[in-house]
Design an enzyme around this catalytic site. Structure first.
Site, PDB file in Angstrom:
ATOM      1  N   GLY A   1       0.843  -1.196   0.000  1.00 59.48           N
ATOM      2  CA  GLY A   1       0.000   0.000   0.000  1.00 59.48           C
ATOM      3  C   GLY A   1       0.877   1.245   0.000  1.00 59.48           C
TER       4      GLY A   1
ATOM      5  N   GLY B   1       3.769   0.537   2.461  1.00 63.55           N
ATOM      6  CA  GLY B   1       4.484  -0.633   1.932  1.00 63.55           C
ATOM      7  C   GLY B   1       5.338  -0.245   0.728  1.00 63.55           C
TER       8      GLY B   1
ATOM      9  CE  LYS C   1       0.262   6.713  14.057  1.00 62.62           C
ATOM     10  NZ  LYS C   1      -0.268   7.126  12.757  1.00 62.62           N
TER      11      LYS C   1
ATOM     12  NE  ARG D   1      -3.147   6.677   5.540  1.00 65.99           N
ATOM     13  CZ  ARG D   1      -2.659   5.462   5.342  1.00 65.99           C
ATOM     14  NH1 ARG D   1      -2.708   4.922   4.131  1.00 65.99           N
ATOM     15  NH2 ARG D   1      -2.115   4.781   6.339  1.00 65.99           N
TER      16      ARG D   1
ATOM     17  CD  GLN E   1      -4.502   0.305   9.606  1.00 62.35           C
ATOM     18  OE1 GLN E   1      -3.780  -0.583  10.015  1.00 62.35           O
ATOM     19  NE2 GLN E   1      -5.549   0.058   8.843  1.00 62.35           N
TER      20      GLN E   1
HETATM   21  N1  NAD Z   1       0.597   5.293   4.863  1.00 65.08           N
HETATM   22  C1  NAD Z   1       1.375   5.806   5.814  1.00 65.08           C
HETATM   23  O1  NAD Z   1       1.748   6.995   5.780  1.00 65.08           O
HETATM   24  C2  NAD Z   1       1.845   4.918   6.942  1.00 65.08           C
HETATM   25  C3  NAD Z   1       2.993   5.287   7.649  1.00 65.08           C
HETATM   26  C4  NAD Z   1       3.435   4.486   8.693  1.00 65.08           C
HETATM   27  C5  NAD Z   1       2.734   3.327   9.033  1.00 65.08           C
HETATM   28  N2  NAD Z   1       1.626   2.996   8.310  1.00 65.08           N
HETATM   29  C6  NAD Z   1       0.951   1.738   8.688  1.00 65.08           C
HETATM   30  O2  NAD Z   1       1.321   0.733   7.758  1.00 65.08           O
HETATM   31  C7  NAD Z   1       0.250  -0.205   7.603  1.00 65.08           C
HETATM   32  C8  NAD Z   1      -0.053  -0.352   6.120  1.00 65.08           C
HETATM   33  O3  NAD Z   1      -0.452   0.901   5.625  1.00 65.08           O
HETATM   34  P1  NAD Z   1      -0.343   1.290   4.084  1.00 65.08           P
HETATM   35  O4  NAD Z   1      -0.411   2.788   4.064  1.00 65.08           O
HETATM   36  O5  NAD Z   1       0.819   0.623   3.450  1.00 65.08           O
HETATM   37  O6  NAD Z   1      -1.663   0.624   3.472  1.00 65.08           O
HETATM   38  P2  NAD Z   1      -2.873   1.388   2.727  1.00 65.08           P
HETATM   39  O7  NAD Z   1      -3.635   2.199   3.691  1.00 65.08           O
HETATM   40  O8  NAD Z   1      -2.329   2.068   1.525  1.00 65.08           O
HETATM   41  O9  NAD Z   1      -3.827   0.168   2.330  1.00 65.08           O
HETATM   42  C9  NAD Z   1      -3.995  -0.319   1.077  1.00 65.08           C
HETATM   43  C10 NAD Z   1      -3.377  -1.697   0.961  1.00 65.08           C
HETATM   44  O10 NAD Z   1      -4.280  -2.690   1.471  1.00 65.08           O
HETATM   45  C11 NAD Z   1      -4.334  -3.753   0.531  1.00 65.08           C
HETATM   46  N3  NAD Z   1      -5.547  -4.528   0.669  1.00 65.08           N
HETATM   47  C12 NAD Z   1      -6.813  -4.185   0.323  1.00 65.08           C
HETATM   48  N4  NAD Z   1      -7.653  -5.204   0.569  1.00 65.08           N
HETATM   49  C13 NAD Z   1      -6.894  -6.217   1.074  1.00 65.08           C
HETATM   50  C14 NAD Z   1      -7.177  -7.528   1.533  1.00 65.08           C
HETATM   51  N5  NAD Z   1      -8.417  -8.015   1.541  1.00 65.08           N
HETATM   52  N6  NAD Z   1      -6.163  -8.284   1.996  1.00 65.08           N
HETATM   53  C15 NAD Z   1      -4.907  -7.797   2.031  1.00 65.08           C
HETATM   54  N7  NAD Z   1      -4.571  -6.567   1.611  1.00 65.08           N
HETATM   55  C16 NAD Z   1      -5.559  -5.783   1.132  1.00 65.08           C
HETATM   56  C17 NAD Z   1      -4.249  -3.029  -0.794  1.00 65.08           C
HETATM   57  O11 NAD Z   1      -3.912  -3.943  -1.805  1.00 65.08           O
HETATM   58  C18 NAD Z   1      -3.141  -2.028  -0.522  1.00 65.08           C
HETATM   59  O12 NAD Z   1      -1.876  -2.630  -0.688  1.00 65.08           O
HETATM   60  C19 NAD Z   1      -0.921   0.349   8.421  1.00 65.08           C
HETATM   61  O13 NAD Z   1      -0.992  -0.302   9.658  1.00 65.08           O
HETATM   62  C20 NAD Z   1      -0.561   1.819   8.637  1.00 65.08           C
HETATM   63  O14 NAD Z   1      -1.060   2.348   9.846  1.00 65.08           O
HETATM   64  C21 NAD Z   1       1.171   3.744   7.268  1.00 65.08           C
HETATM   65  O1  G3P Z   2      -2.084   8.667   7.550  1.00 65.47           O
HETATM   66  P1  G3P Z   2      -2.272   7.985   8.882  1.00 65.47           P
HETATM   67  O2  G3P Z   2      -3.201   8.738   9.767  1.00 65.47           O
HETATM   68  O3  G3P Z   2      -2.623   6.542   8.715  1.00 65.47           O
HETATM   69  O4  G3P Z   2      -0.837   8.043   9.583  1.00 65.47           O
HETATM   70  C1  G3P Z   2       0.273   7.618   8.860  1.00 65.47           C
HETATM   71  C2  G3P Z   2       1.457   7.265   9.738  1.00 65.47           C
HETATM   72  O5  G3P Z   2       1.118   6.329  10.717  1.00 65.47           O
HETATM   73  C3  G3P Z   2       2.173   8.452  10.299  1.00 65.47           C
HETATM   74  O6  G3P Z   2       3.347   8.031  10.959  1.00 65.47           O
END
Ligand code: NAD
Ligand code: G3P
Length: 351
Positions: free
Chosen positions: A13, A16, A207, A271, A300
């Protein structure tokens, strides 16, 4: 010939993909330790008539979840999670927390002995009988492998743009902590290894609840002073949550990137904040706004508020965490958004 380690990213995502860019650039510079190719499991979908894996493998861009940023060509998108993890020594779990169990079920019995995992996932899992589990615990239990955590103030697009930031690796084992640091650290992504594994991960999950509260305050038209109050009261509840449920927790961990820094960045730029602000002003449901505003990315905060509430309710402790409780109730439509201000004004911190 040394035994070269294979790294596989489980998830593709927004975060990722940003982390794939870092790992994909790092590994070829350490050819004495790591294989240069990075497998990335992609939940397959069609984007503009093409498979997302094919787009990533030919155009080297995740045009849906991280548009505008090229991925290194050694990041290889694979649609079958078992194939992606084949022969992996280090699994990097980075997917929305609601999908972790399903993915672990597919990986059961498929891993090499001595594989380790690191979770970048923010959230909890609910346990039968009224408790919650850390996501790293779910991965440990389901796959029978060690799992550490990497959390921090890391909005994915800013990291992908190579803006300076920091993160925290929660890992008690010094050798493994150093190995993980090599995988992730770059000139603009600086890491600290912290032994307080559980607190690192709990901060990352909690958070997101506070960020939803910050979005409510913004949507109600309040300014920066109010948001600072939400952040402070949220931090007080995060600290208390760790004191009550993770008693070995150290307060100094809150000063790492996974603590105050992540709380601040999320409450301004995340977000969860953005969608919560729209919730307060639009009258639409969280689910509808997530679909309309995030193009497949996942929130989340609201599910984490539910998971925490599930445990607090079962332990009759909702009143000790009024901010977390009010945010959950507002997300579920049990409380009006403007009642959030009553929660702040009457918070036990002021009594
Ligand atoms: N985006 C950020 O800025 C950020 C930063 C730090 C940590 N995180 C954390 O990392 C984790 C992943 O977040 P992200 O931003 O990479 O994801 P995202 O919010 O972009 O989610 C989309 C992902 O979910 C997948 N998805 C959809 N349906 C699915 C299913 N049924 N089974 C498996 N996968 C499916 C999609 O293919 C896509 O890869 C979360 O816990 C988030 O809190 C996110
Ligand atoms: O965009 P949010 O709210 O899922 O936050 C993204 C990250 O967790 C920030 O560190």
């Amino acid at each position: 010939m040394p035994d070269l380690k294979r790294v596989c990213i489980i998830g593709s995502g927004n975060w990722g993909s940003a982390i794939a860019k870092i790992i994909g650039n790092n590994l070829p510079t350490m050819s004495d330790k790591f294989l240069p190719e990075v497998h990335m499991w992609v939940f397959e979908e069609m984007v503009n008539g093409r498979k997302l894996t094919e787009i990533i493998n030919t155009d080297h861009e995740n045009v849906k979840y991280l548009p505008g940023f090229k991925l290194p060509p050694n990041v290889v998108a694979i649609p079958d999670v078992k194939d992606s993890a084949l022969g992996a020594d280090i699994l990097v779990f980075v997917l929305p927390h609601q999908f972790v169990r399903g993915v672990c079920n597919q990986l059961k019995g498929q891993l090499k002995p001595n594989t380790i995992a690191v979770s970048l996932i923010k959230g909890f899992d609910v346990a039968e009988g009224g408790g919650i589990l850390l996501i790293s615990s779910v991965i440990k239990q389901e796959l029978g492998i060690p799992c550490f955590a990497l959390m921090g103030a890391n909005l994915a697009n800013e990291v992908a743009a190579e803006n300076y930031c920091e993160a925290t690796i929660g890992c008690k084992d010094k050798e493994t902590g150093a190995l993980l640091k090599e995988v992730f650290q770059s000139s603009y992504f600086r890491l600290v290894v912290c032994e307080d594994e559980e607190t690192v991960e709990v901060c990352g999950a909690l958070k997101n609840i506070v960020a939803v509260g910050a979005g409510f305050a913004d949507g109600l038209g309040y300014g920066d002073n109010t948001k600072a109050a939400v952040i402070r009261l949220g931090l007080m509840e995060m600290v208390k949550f760790c004191e009550v449920f993770y008693p070995s927790s150290k307060q100094s961990t809150f000063l790492e990137s996974c603590g105050v820094a992540d709380l601040v960045t999320t409450c301004y730029g995340g977000r969860n904040r953005r969608v919560a602000e729209a919730y307060a002003t639009s009258g639409k449901s969280i689910e509808q706004l997530e679909k309309e505003m995030l193009n497949g990315q996942k929130l989340q905060g609201p599910p984490t508020a539910f998971e925490v509430n599930y445990m607090l309710k079962s332990k009759n402790m909702e009143e000790r965490f009024p901010l977390f409780t009010a945010i959950h109730n507002i997300c579920k439509g049990n409380l009006r958004t403007r009642q959030f201000m009553d929660c702040l004004k009457n918070h036990p911190e002021h009594m």
